[in-house]
Design a protein around this motif. Structure first.
Motif, PDB file in Angstrom:
ATOM      1  N   LEU A 225       0.826  -1.206   0.000  1.00 50.21           N
ATOM      2  CA  LEU A 225       0.000   0.000   0.000  1.00 50.21           C
ATOM      3  C   LEU A 225       0.863   1.261   0.000  1.00 50.21           C
ATOM      4  O   LEU A 225       0.600   2.210  -0.752  1.00 50.21           O
ATOM      5  CB  LEU A 225      -0.926  -0.003   1.218  1.00 50.21           C
ATOM      6  CG  LEU A 225      -1.860   1.210   1.363  1.00 50.21           C
ATOM      7  CD1 LEU A 225      -2.783   1.318   0.157  1.00 50.21           C
ATOM      8  CD2 LEU A 225      -2.671   1.111   2.652  1.00 50.21           C
ATOM      9  N   LEU A 226       1.902   1.274   0.823  1.00 50.04           N
ATOM     10  CA  LEU A 226       2.801   2.430   0.867  1.00 50.04           C
ATOM     11  C   LEU A 226       3.469   2.646  -0.488  1.00 50.04           C
ATOM     12  O   LEU A 226       3.550   3.781  -0.983  1.00 50.04           O
ATOM     13  CB  LEU A 226       3.861   2.226   1.951  1.00 50.04           C
ATOM     14  CG  LEU A 226       4.927   3.327   2.064  1.00 50.04           C
ATOM     15  CD1 LEU A 226       4.296   4.658   2.455  1.00 50.04           C
ATOM     16  CD2 LEU A 226       6.000   2.931   3.079  1.00 50.04           C
ATOM     17  N   LEU A 228       2.400   1.679  -3.401  1.00 46.74           N
ATOM     18  CA  LEU A 228       1.395   2.105  -4.374  1.00 46.74           C
ATOM     19  C   LEU A 228       1.201   3.614  -4.316  1.00 46.74           C
ATOM     20  O   LEU A 228       1.183   4.298  -5.346  1.00 46.74           O
ATOM     21  CB  LEU A 228       0.073   1.383  -4.099  1.00 46.74           C
ATOM     22  CG  LEU A 228      -1.081   1.689  -5.053  1.00 46.74           C
ATOM     23  CD1 LEU A 228      -0.760   1.205  -6.455  1.00 46.74           C
ATOM     24  CD2 LEU A 228      -2.372   1.039  -4.557  1.00 46.74           C
ATOM     25  N   VAL A 229       1.085   4.147  -3.115  1.00 46.78           N
ATOM     26  CA  VAL A 229       0.917   5.595  -2.949  1.00 46.78           C
ATOM     27  C   VAL A 229       2.174   6.330  -3.406  1.00 46.78           C
ATOM     28  O   VAL A 229       2.103   7.351  -4.105  1.00 46.78           O
ATOM     29  CB  VAL A 229       0.591   5.929  -1.479  1.00 46.78           C
ATOM     30  CG1 VAL A 229       0.577   7.440  -1.259  1.00 46.78           C
ATOM     31  CG2 VAL A 229      -0.751   5.323  -1.088  1.00 46.78           C
ATOM     32  N   PHE A 232       2.574   6.115  -7.221  1.00 47.90           N
ATOM     33  CA  PHE A 232       1.488   6.865  -7.849  1.00 47.90           C
ATOM     34  C   PHE A 232       1.793   8.360  -7.818  1.00 47.90           C
ATOM     35  O   PHE A 232       1.460   9.094  -8.753  1.00 47.90           O
ATOM     36  CB  PHE A 232       0.170   6.580  -7.131  1.00 47.90           C
ATOM     37  CG  PHE A 232      -1.008   7.295  -7.730  1.00 47.90           C
ATOM     38  CD1 PHE A 232      -1.631   6.800  -8.861  1.00 47.90           C
ATOM     39  CD2 PHE A 232      -1.489   8.471  -7.168  1.00 47.90           C
ATOM     40  CE1 PHE A 232      -2.717   7.463  -9.424  1.00 47.90           C
ATOM     41  CE2 PHE A 232      -2.569   9.141  -7.723  1.00 47.90           C
ATOM     42  CZ  PHE A 232      -3.184   8.633  -8.854  1.00 47.90           C
ATOM     43  N   SER A 233       2.450   8.811  -6.759  1.00 49.16           N
ATOM     44  CA  SER A 233       2.787  10.234  -6.659  1.00 49.16           C
ATOM     45  C   SER A 233       3.858  10.637  -7.659  1.00 49.16           C
ATOM     46  O   SER A 233       3.981  11.815  -8.005  1.00 49.16           O
ATOM     47  CB  SER A 233       3.257  10.564  -5.237  1.00 49.16           C
ATOM     48  OG  SER A 233       4.541  10.010  -4.984  1.00 49.16           O
ATOM     49  N   ALA A 291       8.816   8.685   1.791  1.00 49.36           N
ATOM     50  CA  ALA A 291       7.591   9.010   1.053  1.00 49.36           C
ATOM     51  C   ALA A 291       7.069  10.398   1.420  1.00 49.36           C
ATOM     52  O   ALA A 291       6.683  11.187   0.544  1.00 49.36           O
ATOM     53  CB  ALA A 291       6.527   7.944   1.327  1.00 49.36           C
TER      54      ALA A 291
END
Length: 339
Positions: A225-226, A228-229, A232-233, A291
């Motif tokens: 999940l981390l 993916l974020v 995506f950014s 991140a």
């Protein structure tokens, strides 16, 4: 697990040398596509939305095909799957300047070819992650992943300037032949990699293309999940940068290339801190910090109107971005049992 590994420096292993060389050349070639194709689409359409759609065509299909290609990597030798991927993408990328030379290129051709190339790309991305633990000892995983990351960051450093010059002198479509050649070379090199010997596994019903087993592993869902974020950014940056360069900074293709070079200089410096960062911080702490820092450092670009200052801030952002991928890769390789 049988592995053809060597203890010590990863580059002492001939197979890893070939993999690393192929990746280095392929990453460098990719910069020609990033700079040349996006700039060409922007000049052709004048639309930032069209540029964003090209990025989407490269990135979105892999979300759908990634699990399928992962199953193929499990079923067949990774070198065969990766070889097909790179040879096929060489043909797809070369088709764009070929159609342009024939005066038949239309925008929808770019979208279709980019989508097909994007659909294949997870084969090599996942294949490299699966292959490296078979080529080096576990103690050398950090260094091996750092080397592949260094190749990527060096491509950001050297590639955009060369691509910007090529685009300015030759035109966008012609520069794509360089990326096609890099895919061709990568495909030929990975076909020479050794065969992986896997331990026999008991037959199991493989539900959800393996996602059920994957997400049953500790920490993997949160890490996925981390990531993916985080990744995506990064996508909007690729789409926004040519528009930002042309419309906000009023720079040409050379200036656009310089922006990526600024990012590459910072990223190259950032990946050199990987060993120290890995020793000082646990991945569970370091990865979320990276991140958050990456997102915060991009914000000043909304207010910057001068190319040198934009290069500086992109460089600092690149330095924060670079360590994430090799750290995340090493952690996943250790969390997911090799088979």
């Amino acid at each position: 697990m049988a592995r053809t590994a060597t203890v010590g420096a990863p580059l002492r292993h001939p197979a890893f040398q070939r993999l690393w060389l192929g990746l280095s050349i392929s990453y460098l070639g990719d910069q020609f596509t990033i700079v040349a194709l996006l700039w060409f689409v922007l000049q052709l359409t004048g639309s930032g939305a069209a540029v964003g759609l090209v990025i989407l065509c490269f990135d979105l299909p892999g979300v759908v095909t990634g699990a399928i290609l992962g199953r193929l990597l499990d079923r067949y030798q990774p070198r065969q799957v990766m070889g097909f991927d790179n040879l096929a993408r060489a043909a797809l990328i070369a088709a764009i300047p070929t159609l342009y030379a024939l005066r038949s290129l239309q925008l929808w051709h770019v979208f279709v070819l980019a989508s097909l190339a994007g659909a294949l790309s997870p084969a090599t991305t996942a294949g490299v992650r699966a292959f490296v633990p078979h080529l080096v000892d576990d103690a050398a995983l950090d260094r091996a992943n750092a080397l592949t990351a260094t190749s990527l960051q060096f491509s950001y450093l050297a590639g955009p300037v060369a691509a910007g010059v090529a685009v300015a002198r030759l035109g966008g479509p012609w520069a794509l032949f360089i990326d096609a050649a890099s895919f061709l070379l990568m495909g030929l090199l990975v076909l020479t990699l050794p065969t992986i010997t896997r331990e026999p596994r008991a037959a199991k019903a493989n539900r959800w293309l393996g996602f059920e087993a994957l997400f049953s592993l500790r920490y993997v869902p949160a890490l996925t999940l981390l990531s993916l974020v985080f990744f995506f950014s990064y996508g909007p940056l690729e789409a926004a940068l040519p528009v930002y360069s042309g419309q906000t900074l009023h720079a040409n293709a050379d200036g656009y290339g310089l922006l990526w070079t600024g990012f590459g200089m910072g990223a190259f410096a950032g990946v050199l801190t990987l060993t120290r960062l890995s020793r000082r911080w646990r991945p569970s702490i370091a990865l979320p910090m990276i991140a958050v820092l990456w997102g915060a450092l991009l914000c000043p670009l909304f207010f910057i109107r001068r190319l040198p200052l934009a290069m500086l801030f992109l460089g600092v952002a690149g330095a924060s971005w670079a360590p994430y991928m090799p750290m995340e890769t090493t952690l996943l390789q250790r969390l997911v049992p090799a088979e």
